[in-house]
Design a protein around this motif. Structure first.
Motif, PDB file in Angstrom:
ATOM      1  N   GLU A 156       0.811  -1.211   0.000  1.00 29.01           N
ATOM      2  CA  GLU A 156       0.000   0.000   0.000  1.00 29.01           C
ATOM      3  C   GLU A 156       0.847   1.266   0.000  1.00 29.01           C
ATOM      4  O   GLU A 156       0.318   2.367  -0.071  1.00 29.01           O
ATOM      5  CB  GLU A 156      -0.937   0.012   1.219  1.00 29.01           C
ATOM      6  CG  GLU A 156      -2.147  -0.907   1.098  1.00 29.01           C
ATOM      7  CD  GLU A 156      -1.748  -2.378   1.148  1.00 29.01           C
ATOM      8  OE1 GLU A 156      -0.969  -2.740   2.058  1.00 29.01           O
ATOM      9  OE2 GLU A 156      -2.203  -3.149   0.290  1.00 29.01           O
ATOM     10  N   GLY A 157       2.151   1.109   0.124  1.00 29.94           N
ATOM     11  CA  GLY A 157       3.026   2.268   0.131  1.00 29.94           C
ATOM     12  C   GLY A 157       3.352   2.802   1.514  1.00 29.94           C
ATOM     13  O   GLY A 157       3.987   3.858   1.631  1.00 29.94           O
ATOM     14  N   SER A 158       2.950   2.083   2.555  1.00 29.17           N
ATOM     15  CA  SER A 158       3.305   2.507   3.911  1.00 29.17           C
ATOM     16  C   SER A 158       4.773   2.190   4.168  1.00 29.17           C
ATOM     17  O   SER A 158       5.292   1.159   3.724  1.00 29.17           O
ATOM     18  CB  SER A 158       2.441   1.784   4.948  1.00 29.17           C
ATOM     19  OG  SER A 158       1.074   2.123   4.786  1.00 29.17           O
ATOM     20  N   ILE A 159       5.438   3.069   4.902  1.00 30.58           N
ATOM     21  CA  ILE A 159       6.848   2.876   5.210  1.00 30.58           C
ATOM     22  C   ILE A 159       6.979   1.966   6.419  1.00 30.58           C
ATOM     23  O   ILE A 159       6.540   2.294   7.527  1.00 30.58           O
ATOM     24  CB  ILE A 159       7.555   4.221   5.474  1.00 30.58           C
ATOM     25  CG1 ILE A 159       7.477   5.110   4.222  1.00 30.58           C
ATOM     26  CG2 ILE A 159       9.005   3.999   5.883  1.00 30.58           C
ATOM     27  CD1 ILE A 159       8.036   6.513   4.434  1.00 30.58           C
ATOM     28  N   LEU A 160       7.599   0.796   6.217  1.00 28.82           N
ATOM     29  CA  LEU A 160       7.806  -0.171   7.282  1.00 28.82           C
ATOM     30  C   LEU A 160       9.124   0.058   8.001  1.00 28.82           C
ATOM     31  O   LEU A 160       9.260  -0.287   9.184  1.00 28.82           O
ATOM     32  CB  LEU A 160       7.784  -1.593   6.716  1.00 28.82           C
ATOM     33  CG  LEU A 160       6.530  -1.997   5.936  1.00 28.82           C
ATOM     34  CD1 LEU A 160       6.734  -3.371   5.296  1.00 28.82           C
ATOM     35  CD2 LEU A 160       5.322  -2.014   6.868  1.00 28.82           C
ATOM     36  N   GLY A 161      10.093   0.588   7.283  1.00 26.59           N
ATOM     37  CA  GLY A 161      11.401   0.802   7.876  1.00 26.59           C
ATOM     38  C   GLY A 161      12.328   1.504   6.908  1.00 26.59           C
ATOM     39  O   GLY A 161      11.940   1.877   5.788  1.00 26.59           O
ATOM     40  N   TYR A 162      13.582   1.674   7.353  1.00 26.27           N
ATOM     41  CA  TYR A 162      14.582   2.406   6.585  1.00 26.27           C
ATOM     42  C   TYR A 162      15.858   1.570   6.492  1.00 26.27           C
ATOM     43  O   TYR A 162      16.270   0.929   7.458  1.00 26.27           O
ATOM     44  CB  TYR A 162      14.898   3.744   7.259  1.00 26.27           C
ATOM     45  CG  TYR A 162      13.680   4.620   7.450  1.00 26.27           C
ATOM     46  CD1 TYR A 162      13.295   5.533   6.469  1.00 26.27           C
ATOM     47  CD2 TYR A 162      12.899   4.529   8.603  1.00 26.27           C
ATOM     48  CE1 TYR A 162      12.174   6.336   6.641  1.00 26.27           C
ATOM     49  CE2 TYR A 162      11.778   5.323   8.781  1.00 26.27           C
ATOM     50  CZ  TYR A 162      11.418   6.223   7.793  1.00 26.27           C
ATOM     51  OH  TYR A 162      10.296   6.999   7.962  1.00 26.27           O
ATOM     52  N   THR A 163      16.484   1.588   5.329  1.00 27.82           N
ATOM     53  CA  THR A 163      17.724   0.868   5.121  1.00 27.82           C
ATOM     54  C   THR A 163      18.687   1.739   4.334  1.00 27.82           C
ATOM     55  O   THR A 163      18.386   2.893   4.001  1.00 27.82           O
ATOM     56  CB  THR A 163      17.462  -0.483   4.415  1.00 27.82           C
ATOM     57  OG1 THR A 163      18.644  -1.283   4.470  1.00 27.82           O
ATOM     58  CG2 THR A 163      17.029  -0.289   2.973  1.00 27.82           C
ATOM     59  N   ILE A 164      19.871   1.197   4.047  1.00 24.11           N
ATOM     60  CA  ILE A 164      20.878   1.909   3.266  1.00 24.11           C
ATOM     61  C   ILE A 164      20.937   1.293   1.878  1.00 24.11           C
ATOM     62  O   ILE A 164      20.848   0.068   1.730  1.00 24.11           O
ATOM     63  CB  ILE A 164      22.267   1.802   3.924  1.00 24.11           C
ATOM     64  CG1 ILE A 164      22.226   2.346   5.351  1.00 24.11           C
ATOM     65  CG2 ILE A 164      23.321   2.553   3.100  1.00 24.11           C
ATOM     66  CD1 ILE A 164      23.515   2.107   6.131  1.00 24.11           C
ATOM     67  N   GLY A 165      21.087   2.120   0.862  1.00 15.09           N
ATOM     68  CA  GLY A 165      21.229   1.626  -0.498  1.00 15.09           C
ATOM     69  C   GLY A 165      22.413   2.246  -1.204  1.00 15.09           C
ATOM     70  O   GLY A 165      22.776   3.402  -0.951  1.00 15.09           O
ATOM     71  N   ASN A 166      23.045   1.448  -2.085  1.00 10.89           N
ATOM     72  CA  ASN A 166      24.096   1.951  -2.966  1.00 10.89           C
ATOM     73  C   ASN A 166      23.582   1.833  -4.392  1.00 10.89           C
ATOM     74  O   ASN A 166      23.489   0.734  -4.941  1.00 10.89           O
ATOM     75  CB  ASN A 166      25.390   1.151  -2.788  1.00 10.89           C
ATOM     76  CG  ASN A 166      26.546   1.722  -3.605  1.00 10.89           C
ATOM     77  OD1 ASN A 166      26.362   2.574  -4.464  1.00 10.89           O
ATOM     78  ND2 ASN A 166      27.750   1.233  -3.339  1.00 10.89           N
ATOM     79  N   ASP A 167      23.236   2.976  -4.979  1.00 17.12           N
ATOM     80  CA  ASP A 167      22.714   3.045  -6.345  1.00 17.12           C
ATOM     81  C   ASP A 167      23.881   3.359  -7.282  1.00 17.12           C
ATOM     82  O   ASP A 167      24.103   4.504  -7.659  1.00 17.12           O
ATOM     83  CB  ASP A 167      21.629   4.135  -6.396  1.00 17.12           C
ATOM     84  CG  ASP A 167      21.174   4.453  -7.815  1.00 17.12           C
ATOM     85  OD1 ASP A 167      21.364   3.612  -8.707  1.00 17.12           O
ATOM     86  OD2 ASP A 167      20.629   5.559  -8.010  1.00 17.12           O
ATOM     87  N   MET A 168      24.623   2.313  -7.647  1.00 18.28           N
ATOM     88  CA  MET A 168      25.787   2.504  -8.526  1.00 18.28           C
ATOM     89  C   MET A 168      25.352   3.165  -9.829  1.00 18.28           C
ATOM     90  O   MET A 168      24.278   2.874 -10.369  1.00 18.28           O
ATOM     91  CB  MET A 168      26.440   1.169  -8.803  1.00 18.28           C
ATOM     92  CG  MET A 168      27.040   0.500  -7.578  1.00 18.28           C
ATOM     93  SD  MET A 168      28.700   1.073  -7.220  1.00 18.28           S
ATOM     94  CE  MET A 168      29.616   0.179  -8.481  1.00 18.28           C
TER      95      MET A 168
END
Length: 295
Positions: A156-168
């Motif tokens: 549904e688009g609700s934010i469950l949590g936060y993480t780190i991403g590397n978008d090369m």
């Protein structure tokens, strides 16, 4: 409270809670989404359920550094937002205009436009985890990491949590023509996430995350940068609303929210570099970078 996954001695994946004191507690769920579903079924929240599960139990004797960490969830899709920070706009303009920063480009327009830039980045099979090798694209000569905060979403688009991403990213390919964006962003080993998911209920203000990126070459630091999510041009709910507009997403989808840390324009990643991305209260996502071997 953070959620992690690691491999045990039999190479089985284990879901665990990581406290702010660095203690690791195994959890009785197959994966992060089962934890979320269990909380919903019990009329609870993931944070409250985890706190209940670990109450009165003992943490693992191993510390975090001794665990073989893997992606905190197998995200069915990873999407990304672009030009969400002024620094990113400036970098994209440099690529597109051969350094003529006074030229007005489509990057200026999308930075100021109502509609944000959102693009498809990765699938579960393509997404690497902590300490996994990322790869350099063979037909690019100007490649960089893009440190980003990732939103872990439900269907549904609700934010469950936060993480780190590397978008090369391949700066030369994107700068040559904006229609080349998929090739500048998607190839084998071009995305990593981890090492943990910070539960949404455990975050007081997601616009106060501090980000840092360090790049090492031959064990020496060659690039360092920092930023805060408070520098974002757009709000998270705005980005999510456009991602889900006339679009179906799936439980566990990750949306990377853009970067404000860009290496110097004369820098490109090389075989053997190591990228470390840190976000306070989430952890450090570290990945070696390799050139793919052909034949």
């Amino acid at each position: 409270m953070r959620i992690i996954r690691f491999l045990d001695e039999s190479n089985a994946a284990v879901l665990a809670a990581l406290t702010d004191q660095g203690k690791v507690f195994p959890l009785p769920y197959a994966d992060f989404l089962e934890l979320v579903r269990s909380a919903q079924q019990q009329g609870s929240t993931p944070l409250a359920l985890v706190q209940r599960d670990i109450a009165g139990t003992s943490p693992l004797p191993s510390n975090l550094e001794q665990l073989r960490m893997i992606v905190p969830l197998e995200a069915p899709e990873v999407w990304a937002a672009g030009v969400t920070y002024e620094k990113s706009k400036e970098a994209r303009n440099y690529e597109a205009t051969d350094g003529k920063l006074d030229a007005v480009t489509f990057y200026d327009k999308v930075y100021d436009a109502e509609r944000p830039e959102i693009f498809f980045k990765s699938t579960a099979a393509r997404t690497m985890g902590p300490n996994d090798e990322l790869y350099l694209r063979g037909d690019s000569n100007w490649q960089i990491p893009e440190p980003e905060l990732g939103l872990v979403l439900d269907a549904e688009g609700s934010i469950l949590g936060y993480t780190i991403g590397n978008d090369m990213s391949c700066r030369d390919i994107e700068g040559e023509n904006p229609l080349y964006l998929p090739q500048a962003k998607v190839w084998k080993g071009s995305c990593s996430i981890g090492p943990a998911i910070r539960l949404a209920e455990a975050v007081e203000d997601p616009y106060r995350f501090q980000l840092a990126c360090k790049i090492y070459r031959n064990n020496e630091q060659v690039v360092e940068g920092s930023a805060t999510t408070g520098q974002l041009k757009r709000r998270f709910d705005e980005l999510v609303s456009y991602l889900t507009r006339d679009n179906e997403i799936f439980d566990g989808t990750v949306l990377l929210t853009g970067t404000c840390i860009v290496p110097p324009n004369d820098f490109t990643l090389e075989d053997g570099d190591r990228v470390e991305i840190e976000i306070d209260n989430i952890g450090v996502l570290s990945n070696p970078v390799r050139r793919q071997r052909v034949g």
